[in-house]
Design a protein around this motif. Sequence first.
Motif, PDB file in Angstrom:
ATOM      1  N   PHE A 278      36.145 -62.702 -75.727  1.00 44.00           N
ATOM      2  CA  PHE A 278      35.442 -63.912 -76.152  1.00 44.00           C
ATOM      3  C   PHE A 278      34.411 -64.340 -75.118  1.00 44.00           C
ATOM      4  O   PHE A 278      33.267 -64.679 -75.462  1.00 44.00           O
ATOM      5  CB  PHE A 278      36.443 -65.053 -76.384  1.00 44.00           C
ATOM      6  N   VAL A 279      34.794 -64.330 -73.842  1.00 43.75           N
ATOM      7  CA  VAL A 279      33.886 -64.769 -72.777  1.00 43.75           C
ATOM      8  C   VAL A 279      32.659 -63.870 -72.699  1.00 43.75           C
ATOM      9  O   VAL A 279      31.526 -64.352 -72.550  1.00 43.75           O
ATOM     10  CB  VAL A 279      34.638 -64.804 -71.425  1.00 43.75           C
ATOM     11  N   LEU A 280      32.863 -62.559 -72.800  1.00 44.43           N
ATOM     12  CA  LEU A 280      31.725 -61.648 -72.731  1.00 44.43           C
ATOM     13  C   LEU A 280      30.761 -61.859 -73.911  1.00 44.43           C
ATOM     14  O   LEU A 280      29.543 -61.858 -73.734  1.00 44.43           O
ATOM     15  CB  LEU A 280      32.209 -60.200 -72.699  1.00 44.43           C
ATOM     16  N   LEU A 281      31.323 -62.032 -75.099  1.00 47.61           N
ATOM     17  CA  LEU A 281      30.474 -62.279 -76.264  1.00 47.61           C
ATOM     18  C   LEU A 281      29.720 -63.596 -76.117  1.00 47.61           C
ATOM     19  O   LEU A 281      28.520 -63.679 -76.418  1.00 47.61           O
ATOM     20  CB  LEU A 281      31.318 -62.294 -77.537  1.00 47.61           C
ATOM     21  N   ALA A 282      30.422 -64.634 -75.672  1.00 48.76           N
ATOM     22  CA  ALA A 282      29.791 -65.950 -75.528  1.00 48.76           C
ATOM     23  C   ALA A 282      28.684 -65.929 -74.479  1.00 48.76           C
ATOM     24  O   ALA A 282      27.622 -66.547 -74.672  1.00 48.76           O
ATOM     25  CB  ALA A 282      30.854 -66.990 -75.148  1.00 48.76           C
ATOM     26  N   ALA A 283      28.909 -65.224 -73.369  1.00 51.80           N
ATOM     27  CA  ALA A 283      27.908 -65.185 -72.300  1.00 51.80           C
ATOM     28  C   ALA A 283      26.699 -64.336 -72.669  1.00 51.80           C
ATOM     29  O   ALA A 283      25.588 -64.575 -72.172  1.00 51.80           O
ATOM     30  CB  ALA A 283      28.542 -64.659 -71.017  1.00 51.80           C
ATOM     31  N   SER A 284      26.899 -63.337 -73.532  1.00 52.36           N
ATOM     32  CA  SER A 284      25.792 -62.443 -73.881  1.00 52.36           C
ATOM     33  C   SER A 284      24.691 -63.169 -74.653  1.00 52.36           C
ATOM     34  O   SER A 284      23.514 -62.801 -74.569  1.00 52.36           O
ATOM     35  CB  SER A 284      26.314 -61.258 -74.709  1.00 52.36           C
ATOM     36  N   ILE A 285      25.055 -64.214 -75.388  1.00 51.01           N
ATOM     37  CA  ILE A 285      24.068 -64.925 -76.220  1.00 51.01           C
ATOM     38  C   ILE A 285      23.020 -65.653 -75.374  1.00 51.01           C
ATOM     39  O   ILE A 285      21.811 -65.404 -75.521  1.00 51.01           O
ATOM     40  CB  ILE A 285      24.769 -65.881 -77.196  1.00 51.01           C
ATOM     41  N   PRO A 286      23.431 -66.554 -74.455  1.00 50.99           N
ATOM     42  CA  PRO A 286      22.392 -67.205 -73.637  1.00 50.99           C
ATOM     43  C   PRO A 286      21.668 -66.231 -72.704  1.00 50.99           C
ATOM     44  O   PRO A 286      20.488 -66.437 -72.392  1.00 50.99           O
ATOM     45  CB  PRO A 286      23.167 -68.261 -72.840  1.00 50.99           C
ATOM     46  N   THR A 287      22.356 -65.176 -72.268  1.00 56.76           N
ATOM     47  CA  THR A 287      21.692 -64.187 -71.406  1.00 56.76           C
ATOM     48  C   THR A 287      20.513 -63.558 -72.143  1.00 56.76           C
ATOM     49  O   THR A 287      19.416 -63.388 -71.588  1.00 56.76           O
ATOM     50  CB  THR A 287      22.676 -63.089 -70.968  1.00 56.76           C
TER      51      THR A 287
ATOM     52  N   CYS B 131      23.146 -57.027 -74.101  1.00 58.21           N
ATOM     53  CA  CYS B 131      23.616 -56.025 -75.066  1.00 58.21           C
ATOM     54  C   CYS B 131      24.828 -55.270 -74.539  1.00 58.21           C
ATOM     55  O   CYS B 131      25.790 -55.019 -75.274  1.00 58.21           O
ATOM     56  CB  CYS B 131      22.488 -55.045 -75.387  1.00 58.21           C
ATOM     57  N   VAL B 132      24.798 -54.921 -73.266  1.00 58.56           N
ATOM     58  CA  VAL B 132      25.940 -54.210 -72.668  1.00 58.56           C
ATOM     59  C   VAL B 132      27.192 -55.072 -72.717  1.00 58.56           C
ATOM     60  O   VAL B 132      28.293 -54.589 -73.015  1.00 58.56           O
ATOM     61  CB  VAL B 132      25.618 -53.798 -71.220  1.00 58.56           C
TER      62      VAL B 132
END
Length: 476
Positions: free
Chosen positions: A110-119, A216-217
Amino acid sequence: MIPVNQDEDKIEERNFALPVNSTNKATELKILSFARPHMRAFHYSWWCFFIAFFCWFSIAPLLPAVKETLQLDKKDIWTTNIVAVAGDIFCRFLFGAITDKYGARLPMGFVLLAASIPTAMTGLVNSLTGLIFLRLFIGIAGSSFVMCQCWSTRMFDKSIVGIANGLVGGWGNVGGGVTQIVMGTLLFPLFRDVVFKDADVPAESAWRTVCIIPACVAAITAIVVITTSEDCPDGNYKALKKGGHMVEVSAAASFRGGATDLNTWLLYFQYACCFGVELTMNNFTATYFVEDFKLSVASASAIASIFGFMNIFARGLGGYTSDKCMAKYGMRGRIIWQAITLIVEGCLIFAFASTKNLGTAIFLLTVFSIFVQAAEGSTYGIVPYVNISSPGAVAGIVGAGGPTGAVLFGLGFRQFADVKHAYFFMAGIVVASGISCLFITIKGHRGLLFGKDLPQSSALNVPAPQVVEEDEEDKK
């Protein structure tokens, strides 16, 4: 044993690839193995934290270019640096207890998916306010550290938990060094000089686009981790609870258990003075070498990466030494090693801030970073012993000390006109944290001033959430 079919109430079992103890925790590390569940969780832990770190600080080496585009000053940049770690404090408190309840796998994804959006949305920033909110939301990536440490603690025996936690945390932290190299020295120049060489402002086009790659990664990693790993040696929490093989854990009760122990807050303070220092250096080192030594962004980023790259071995070395000190001297050995790493770290900060010679500064930065990361590994060699009923909550609270320290030290760098004074401010607090080791007293273990060793302490093992075993009659 590991569940093969977790859709059934009855759990089928098979042999593990690694030797295990009575609670199915591995008693050995086989670094080259990727076998489920232990080594799969080990490698996923550090890789997830690595990618999260990459997202978290992807913009840090680009800040000189961002500063020019958005016409920001020094205080503006430090405000965004502080916000980038401030949001992580709350998340670490929160995810510690959540991990005790749900395991590390799902929160990590969940954290990785959530952080990927603003990045991925970095390029949309057009003002200081936008940059502040962007870095605030990306900051959730830092909380992946809690799941990283909890996952490792769930999988490995107390005799190797120091080095296991040290390696996954350290290799994950390498993301800080790789970010400096990949983003500042490789991708940013590539996008600026090749991809956007014909743009009106190549540097601006480059920094607005390049952060899509780590985003994306991170998203791909999240999906793979969720679908191809287990929460603990016996399987996934949901299946174990459904089958009556695991007792439900209250996240609130878990948090209370960790928060009411003084040792948790002493380690919180000490972790603020090692990982908090690392976060501060990740944010500022490249800028420091650009402004004080007049280097290019590419050269400064390469030097700044040294700090992160020491994590390849330094944090693991800190945990390994802590394990060895525990074996020879008991908990006192772990605490003494913790004090040594912090006090030496503080002294090296004083020295680093006092030199104006580039070669000496690079040398001191290297040695200084080794002790910073050794202190981090040492801290999480002690954490699993603090409260065996709430290991995730303790790990989360202590982990929150890192960004708390980064906020405190960031405010120092923001407010002090002379950078040297900011470094001295940080160094003095770090030395004080080393002295605070005198007051760590783990139940059942002798501390430096208080407490005594109990015979059963040597048999302590950090349990996974209670797994209900079938008795002989149930099996029939």
